[in-house]
Design an enzyme around this catalytic site. Sequence first.
Site, PDB file in Angstrom:
ATOM      1  N   SER A   8      35.305  39.341  33.556  1.00  0.00           N
ATOM      2  CA  SER A   8      34.944  40.043  34.956  1.00  0.00           C
ATOM      3  C   SER A   8      34.127  41.426  35.560  1.00  0.00           C
ATOM      4  CB  SER A   8      36.379  39.993  35.873  1.00  0.00           C
ATOM      5  OG  SER A   8      36.015  40.744  37.378  1.00  0.00           O
ATOM      6  N   HIS A  33      31.839  36.148  35.141  1.00  0.00           N
ATOM      7  CA  HIS A  33      32.844  35.795  36.111  1.00  0.00           C
ATOM      8  C   HIS A  33      31.608  37.072  37.195  1.00  0.00           C
ATOM      9  CE1 HIS A  33      36.169  34.348  38.507  1.00  0.00           C
ATOM     10  NE2 HIS A  33      36.218  35.236  38.694  1.00  0.00           N
ATOM     11  N   ASP A  35      33.083  38.795  41.175  1.00  0.00           N
ATOM     12  CA  ASP A  35      34.191  38.470  41.957  1.00  0.00           C
ATOM     13  C   ASP A  35      33.275  38.700  43.266  1.00  0.00           C
ATOM     14  OD1 ASP A  35      36.167  37.469  40.716  1.00  0.00           O
ATOM     15  OD2 ASP A  35      36.310  39.378  39.624  1.00  0.00           O
ATOM     16  N   MET A  37      33.785  39.678  46.815  1.00  0.00           N
ATOM     17  CA  MET A  37      35.148  40.069  48.139  1.00  0.00           C
ATOM     18  C   MET A  37      34.577  41.019  48.965  1.00  0.00           C
ATOM     19  SD  MET A  37      37.967  41.599  45.708  1.00  0.00           S
ATOM     20  CE  MET A  37      37.686  41.129  44.121  1.00  0.00           C
ATOM     21  N   HIS A  69      32.906  34.255  42.276  1.00  0.00           N
ATOM     22  CA  HIS A  69      33.501  33.249  42.768  1.00  0.00           C
ATOM     23  C   HIS A  69      33.906  33.773  44.106  1.00  0.00           C
ATOM     24  CE1 HIS A  69      38.574  34.920  42.640  1.00  0.00           C
ATOM     25  NE2 HIS A  69      38.155  33.605  43.358  1.00  0.00           N
ATOM     26  N   MET A  71      35.830  34.932  47.726  1.00  0.00           N
ATOM     27  CA  MET A  71      36.970  35.425  48.122  1.00  0.00           C
ATOM     28  C   MET A  71      36.937  36.141  49.646  1.00  0.00           C
ATOM     29  SD  MET A  71      38.692  37.539  45.577  1.00  0.00           S
ATOM     30  CE  MET A  71      37.711  37.993  43.885  1.00  0.00           C
ATOM     31  N   MET A 140      44.505  31.911  40.566  1.00  0.00           N
ATOM     32  CA  MET A 140      44.318  33.250  40.620  1.00  0.00           C
ATOM     33  C   MET A 140      46.025  34.175  40.195  1.00  0.00           C
ATOM     34  SD  MET A 140      41.896  34.539  41.597  1.00  0.00           S
ATOM     35  CE  MET A 140      42.310  36.233  41.979  1.00  0.00           C
ATOM     36  N   ASP A 179      42.482  33.824  36.458  1.00  0.00           N
ATOM     37  CA  ASP A 179      42.087  35.177  36.694  1.00  0.00           C
ATOM     38  C   ASP A 179      43.035  35.817  36.925  1.00  0.00           C
ATOM     39  OD1 ASP A 179      40.669  37.545  37.635  1.00  0.00           O
ATOM     40  OD2 ASP A 179      39.746  36.442  38.895  1.00  0.00           O
TER      41      ASP A 179
END
Length: 226
Positions: A8, A33, A35, A37, A69, A71, A140, A179
Amino acid sequence: MTVKIAPSILSADFSRLGEQVQEAIAAGAEYIHVDIMDGHFVPNLTIGPPIVRALKPLTQAAGVLLDTHLMIEQPERLIPDFAEAGADQITVHVETCPHLHRTIQQIKSLSVRAGVTLNPATPLETLSEILPFVDLVLIMSVNPGFGGQAYIPTMTDKIRRLRDYLNERQLARVEIEVDGGIDVENAAEVVNAGATILVSGSHIFNKYQSVLANIVALRAAASREA
């Protein structure tokens, strides 16, 4: 299934992000990966499609999947942008998608692998109707929003129950990605419960050892019997 490692970049040094991603790829990572947000669904704000676009040439040249991913609230607004930027896999949260089947269809229509994510307190039952349509489920194992958190031990049973449920429904092809707090101490436990993809950030990108050494150690730990 052979376990796959997904470093990540949330924990990477962004002043030399490309270099660190190349180190992870050279060390044998199967995924990178990313992320995303939004500061609303989770209490942090990270990056957007430009970073995915910048990383795409590195992952594409190596045959590594760019794992994105989301979020974020209302992910359907930005799914086309991340697909256009080069995401190979887009995962959305069941908690943010009131029309989850439609959102998964949207991802698939863009020729991208589709995944669905559950927060630690969200029950597996919320996935029962969507599982036949997804390529992976992301469990998660920490509350999303920040890197460096400790693994929540009760998530091991959740992973095991999900794997049993997938096998019972003849959906063994669906990957289980985990994760949050994944390290050499719990990797075998998580893999033996049924995970096939391990996301790890601060265990891989840190000042203690090289990216190569950390990925090698994580893969070796994941192969042990719990």
